[in-house]
Scaffold this active site. Structure first.
Site, PDB file in Angstrom:
ATOM      1  N   SER A 139       0.288  10.668  10.317  1.00  0.00           N
ATOM      2  CA  SER A 139       1.310   9.644  10.584  1.00  0.00           C
ATOM      3  C   SER A 139       2.336  10.233  11.537  1.00  0.00           C
ATOM      4  CB  SER A 139       2.001   9.276   9.263  1.00  0.00           C
ATOM      5  OG  SER A 139       3.138   8.462   9.501  1.00  0.00           O
ATOM      6  N   TYR A 152       5.946  11.080   1.043  1.00  0.00           N
ATOM      7  CA  TYR A 152       5.050  10.715   2.150  1.00  0.00           C
ATOM      8  C   TYR A 152       5.237  11.666   3.327  1.00  0.00           C
ATOM      9  CZ  TYR A 152       2.615   7.497   5.366  1.00  0.00           C
ATOM     10  OH  TYR A 152       1.747   6.923   6.268  1.00  0.00           O
TER      11      TYR A 152
HETATM   12  P1  NAD Z   1      -4.096   0.451   3.197  1.00  0.00           P
HETATM   13  O1  NAD Z   1      -3.269   0.292   1.968  1.00  0.00           O
HETATM   14  O2  NAD Z   1      -4.502  -0.768   3.953  1.00  0.00           O
HETATM   15  O3  NAD Z   1      -5.409   1.291   2.863  1.00  0.00           O
HETATM   16  C1  NAD Z   1      -5.368   2.422   2.033  1.00  0.00           C
HETATM   17  C2  NAD Z   1      -6.759   2.737   1.562  1.00  0.00           C
HETATM   18  O4  NAD Z   1      -6.699   3.870   0.669  1.00  0.00           O
HETATM   19  C3  NAD Z   1      -7.412   1.589   0.788  1.00  0.00           C
HETATM   20  O5  NAD Z   1      -8.789   1.506   1.108  1.00  0.00           O
HETATM   21  C4  NAD Z   1      -7.234   2.027  -0.651  1.00  0.00           C
HETATM   22  O6  NAD Z   1      -8.205   1.478  -1.527  1.00  0.00           O
HETATM   23  C5  NAD Z   1      -7.408   3.521  -0.514  1.00  0.00           C
HETATM   24  N1  NAD Z   1      -6.922   4.259  -1.671  1.00  0.00           N
HETATM   25  C6  NAD Z   1      -5.690   4.236  -2.216  1.00  0.00           C
HETATM   26  N2  NAD Z   1      -5.670   5.017  -3.325  1.00  0.00           N
HETATM   27  C7  NAD Z   1      -6.918   5.539  -3.457  1.00  0.00           C
HETATM   28  C8  NAD Z   1      -7.530   6.404  -4.396  1.00  0.00           C
HETATM   29  N3  NAD Z   1      -6.864   6.908  -5.449  1.00  0.00           N
HETATM   30  N4  NAD Z   1      -8.831   6.731  -4.205  1.00  0.00           N
HETATM   31  C9  NAD Z   1      -9.539   6.220  -3.163  1.00  0.00           C
HETATM   32  N5  NAD Z   1      -9.010   5.393  -2.260  1.00  0.00           N
HETATM   33  C10 NAD Z   1      -7.715   5.061  -2.406  1.00  0.00           C
HETATM   34  O7  NAD Z   1      -3.272   1.454   4.118  1.00  0.00           O
HETATM   35  P2  NAD Z   1      -3.380   1.830   5.679  1.00  0.00           P
HETATM   36  O8  NAD Z   1      -2.120   1.389   6.314  1.00  0.00           O
HETATM   37  O9  NAD Z   1      -4.676   1.425   6.228  1.00  0.00           O
HETATM   38  O10 NAD Z   1      -3.281   3.414   5.570  1.00  0.00           O
HETATM   39  C11 NAD Z   1      -4.389   4.268   5.814  1.00  0.00           C
HETATM   40  C12 NAD Z   1      -3.850   5.647   6.198  1.00  0.00           C
HETATM   41  O11 NAD Z   1      -3.102   5.536   7.399  1.00  0.00           O
HETATM   42  C13 NAD Z   1      -2.910   6.250   5.161  1.00  0.00           C
HETATM   43  O12 NAD Z   1      -3.119   7.629   5.045  1.00  0.00           O
HETATM   44  C14 NAD Z   1      -1.542   5.982   5.755  1.00  0.00           C
HETATM   45  O13 NAD Z   1      -0.580   6.907   5.315  1.00  0.00           O
HETATM   46  C15 NAD Z   1      -1.838   6.136   7.231  1.00  0.00           C
HETATM   47  N6  NAD Z   1      -0.853   5.496   8.113  1.00  0.00           N
HETATM   48  C16 NAD Z   1      -0.607   4.159   8.036  1.00  0.00           C
HETATM   49  C17 NAD Z   1       0.335   3.605   8.884  1.00  0.00           C
HETATM   50  C18 NAD Z   1       0.669   2.150   8.867  1.00  0.00           C
HETATM   51  O14 NAD Z   1       1.642   1.772   9.523  1.00  0.00           O
HETATM   52  N7  NAD Z   1      -0.096   1.302   8.207  1.00  0.00           N
HETATM   53  C19 NAD Z   1       1.015   4.420   9.791  1.00  0.00           C
HETATM   54  C20 NAD Z   1       0.737   5.768   9.843  1.00  0.00           C
HETATM   55  C21 NAD Z   1      -0.208   6.291   8.991  1.00  0.00           C
END
Ligand code: NAD
Length: 257
Positions: A139, A152
């Site tokens: 991130s 985080y």
């Molecule tokens: P999201 O909530 O859409 O997806 C998260 C995924 O992780 C889901 O498939 C969920 O089922 C899975 N998950 C959660 N807990 C779990 C567990 N205990 N075991 C297995 N799977 C589990 O979120 P996203 O926005 O797609 O985030 C994905 C990654 O990208 C994360 O690491 C997040 O920190 C990072 N990220 C997101 C953003 C953003 O703005 N959305 C920005 C920077 C980084």
């Protein structure tokens, strides 16, 4: 054709990356939480996109033994694990003095330790094959902080340290390890965060979008899931073989400030 494990790929960024790898003809191992009928529908939809197989493994990213099984069963089914994308993540936004201890543990467990367990399990096979691509979804918060996101930010900074270390350990074995550092991407994770941030900062949700999220990102646009997936695909290619140990921001200029 490569075999790719993407943790947390039932939603958001992980799902977008899974789609793009399936479309490119790779074998894809989906993972994550969700209703089994919905996961099966996603799996079948992705399987129809390309020549590779798409299967689901329900490893809980808080359970090291389940993560080890995710890797071992993939190696058994496909012969190797070529690419891993530690992506699963959760968020919680709260002042540090009120931050629930259980949330700290879960965020460190899912966002940081699960990447360690996944890499630890996949590394021996990658070394043996002389090829591996490790693409952590970190991130912008791996590079800079924001208030109320102690766990985080700590976890994502930790992911960058882990990736740099693994890049050095894998360098002579054809293994690269990199972290993509997205800014704000419109996914379910961010939608939840908008509500939490509004509460923590005593603002309306609209104010949070305009004054917190779009303020951080000079382009004033959300990053698109497909843009992150395209970079992940590039990192798998031969052209990217000399990119390793890198933290690659895709954040509309956020961390340039
Ligand atoms: P999201 O909530 O859409 O997806 C998260 C995924 O992780 C889901 O498939 C969920 O089922 C899975 N998950 C959660 N807990 C779990 C567990 N205990 N075991 C297995 N799977 C589990 O979120 P996203 O926005 O797609 O985030 C994905 C990654 O990208 C994360 O690491 C997040 O920190 C990072 N990220 C997101 C953003 C953003 O703005 N959305 C920005 C920077 C980084």
């Amino acid at each position: 054709m490569k075999t790719v494990i993407i943790s947390g790929s039932t939603s958001g960024i992980g799902l977008g990356i899974a789609e793009s790898f399936a479309l490119a003809g790779h074998n894809v191992i989906l993972n994550g939480l969700g209703k089994s009928e919905e996961i099966e529908a996603t799996r079948a939809r992705l399987a129809a996109l390309g020549a590779g197989e798409v299967i689901f493994h329900g490893a809980n990213m808080l359970e090291p033994e389940e993560i080890a099984d995710l890797v071992a069963s993939t190696e058994k089914a496909f012969g190797s694990v070529d690419v891993i994308v530690p992506n699963a993540g959760i968020q919680h936004v709260e002042k540090i003095e009120d931050f629930p201890v259980a949330k700290w543990d879960a965020i460190i467990g899912i966002n940081l330790s699960s990447a360690f367990h996944l890499i630890r399990a996949a590394m021996p096979g990658m070394k043996k094959n002389g090829f591996g691509r490790i693409i952590a979804i970190a991130s912008a918060h791996g590079l800079v902080a924001s208030p109320y996101k102690s766990a985080y930010v700590a976890a994502k900074h930790g992911v960058l340290g882990l990736i740099k270390t693994v890049a050095l350990e894998g360098a002579e074995f054809g293994i690269t390890a990199n972290a993509i550092c997205p800014g704000y991407v419109e996914t379910p994770l961010v939608s939840g965060q908008i509500a939490d941030t509004a509460k923590a900062r005593n603002m309306s949700e609209e104010e949070v979008i305009n004054e917190v999220i779009l303020k951080a990102q000079p382009t004033k646009q959300f990053v698109q899931v497909g843009q992150i997936a395209a970079l992940a695909n590039y990192l798998v290619s031969d052209q990217a073989a000399q990119i390793t140990g890198a933290a690659l921001p895709m954040d509309g200029g956020w961390t340039a400030q």
